[in-house]
Write a protein that holds these residues in place. Structure first.
Motif, PDB file in Angstrom:
ATOM      1  N   GLY A   6      96.192 115.412  21.678  1.00 49.53           N
ATOM      2  CA  GLY A   6      96.808 115.423  20.359  1.00 49.53           C
ATOM      3  C   GLY A   6      96.857 116.750  19.649  1.00 49.53           C
ATOM      4  O   GLY A   6      97.520 116.877  18.620  1.00 49.53           O
ATOM      5  N   ALA A  33     100.483 118.430  19.621  1.00 55.12           N
ATOM      6  CA  ALA A  33     101.364 117.710  18.699  1.00 55.12           C
ATOM      7  C   ALA A  33     100.892 117.862  17.263  1.00 55.12           C
ATOM      8  O   ALA A  33     101.712 117.966  16.340  1.00 55.12           O
ATOM      9  CB  ALA A  33     101.411 116.235  19.082  1.00 55.12           C
ATOM     10  N   CYS A  62     103.548 112.545  21.622  1.00 51.61           N
ATOM     11  CA  CYS A  62     102.298 111.934  21.145  1.00 51.61           C
ATOM     12  C   CYS A  62     102.020 110.603  21.831  1.00 51.61           C
ATOM     13  O   CYS A  62     100.853 110.244  22.057  1.00 51.61           O
ATOM     14  CB  CYS A  62     102.371 111.708  19.631  1.00 51.61           C
ATOM     15  SG  CYS A  62     102.111 113.182  18.631  1.00 51.61           S
ATOM     16  N   PHE A 115      98.571 111.686  22.640  1.00 57.26           N
ATOM     17  CA  PHE A 115      97.645 111.444  21.533  1.00 57.26           C
ATOM     18  C   PHE A 115      96.974 110.087  21.721  1.00 57.26           C
ATOM     19  O   PHE A 115      97.348 109.089  21.124  1.00 57.26           O
ATOM     20  CB  PHE A 115      98.399 111.513  20.205  1.00 57.26           C
ATOM     21  CG  PHE A 115      97.490 111.550  19.006  1.00 57.26           C
ATOM     22  CD1 PHE A 115      96.254 112.177  19.063  1.00 57.26           C
ATOM     23  CD2 PHE A 115      97.884 110.964  17.814  1.00 57.26           C
ATOM     24  CE1 PHE A 115      95.419 112.223  17.954  1.00 57.26           C
ATOM     25  CE2 PHE A 115      97.058 111.001  16.702  1.00 57.26           C
ATOM     26  CZ  PHE A 115      95.824 111.634  16.778  1.00 57.26           C
TER      27      PHE A 115
END
Length: 290
Positions: free
Chosen positions: A135, A138, A174, A178
């Motif tokens: 993450g 991003a 993501c 993420f």
């Protein structure tokens, strides 16, 4: 949206294809992850730039060429390690293309351009070092791109759609990156972290260039124009060109123009005016003595 659906479909296919290139990140004692993870997922940022050009036009051709060049070299570096000298030369060349696109590549101030290029390439590589934690790529991309988009709503230093598509690309990335520790499907890789850094820095330098030109515009208006003309004149000069507009039935346009344009040409010659007729029947008449 069409763009986000295209991103998802293309990105899933790319992740499968990347296994054939053996673009993987094997964890070591310093890694934040414990499983083998695909690298190169950040190629979606380059894909997004090309999708933007396909949907909205090639507004930034030199930037797009530079982004493609630096992304391709970074992708190769993800597959097999390239010499630092090769990567740096390509990054400086790509940065110069971006500067040329913005209009700030002024070689008469070569020392300033050189410092700016060094800062740009240095910042690109600093951002590249952050990849590898779920993450984070991003996260910092959104932290930069979203405020830039909000600023752009008022200042318009780049095409808003350019920033929107970049943000969509980050959000799609993501979905695959993420995730809880050890669950990420891919990392951005050099191709992704370098590409998103290049996109962010292009927008930041465009904002900087806009701020300087905006300051110059305010100086011209306030310091030069205002003392000469502090308010609009009550009456126009008799020599100032004027324009009138009206509207006619579109079916009568042919009658006004006449055969081979003879009618409208005669009116323009006799009255010393210029007449423009739109397809919807709008007529614009310009001249000095009207």
């Amino acid at each position: 949206t069409i763009q986000s659906a295209s991103f998802n479909q293309a990105f899933n296919g790319l992740l499968v294809d990347f296994t054939d290139f053996n673009i993987i990140d094997k964890p070591n004692e310093r890694s934040s992850h414990s499983n083998v993870v695909l690298r190169g997922g950040g190629v979606i940022f380059l894909l997004g730039a090309w999708l933007y050009a396909a949907f909205y036009g090639f507004h930034y051709p030199w930037f797009l060429v530079g982004l493609t060049l630096v992304s391709v070299v970074s992708f190769i570096d993800d597959v097999m390690s390239l010499p630092d000298s090769v990567r740096l030369v390509v990054q400086f060349l790509a940065a110069a293309m971006a500067f040329y696109q913005i209009g700030i590549l002024h070689w008469n101030m070569w020392w300033i351009v050189l410092v700016a290029l060094i800062v740009c390439v240095g910042a690109t590589n600093v951002i590249n070092f952050m990849d590898g934690i779920n993450g984070i790529t991003a996260g910092y991309a959104l932290a930069v791109l979203v405020p830039l988009m909000l600023l752009n709503n008022d200042l318009v230093f780049v095409d808003t759609s350019f920033l929107v598509v970049a943000i969509i690309g980050v959000l799609v990335f993501c979905i695959f990156n993420f995730r809880p520790k050890g669950k990420a499907k891919c990392f951005a890789g050099d191709v992704g972290s370098i590409a998103i850094a290049f996109i962010m820095l292009f927008a930041i330098f465009a904002l900087s260039a806009f701020a300087k030109t905006h300051k110059a515009r305010e100086y011209i208006l306030d310091e030069i124009m205002l003392p000469c003309i502090s308010e609009p004149r009550a009456e126009l000069s008799k020599y100032a060109p004027k324009m009138l507009s009206t509207k006619i039935d579109p079916e009568k346009i042919g009658d006004v123009i006449g055969k081979q344009g003879k009618v409208i040409q005669k009116i323009q010659a006799d009255c010393e005016v210029k007449i423009d007729i739109e397809e919807d029947g709008r007529v614009f008449i310009s001249g000095i003595d009207i």
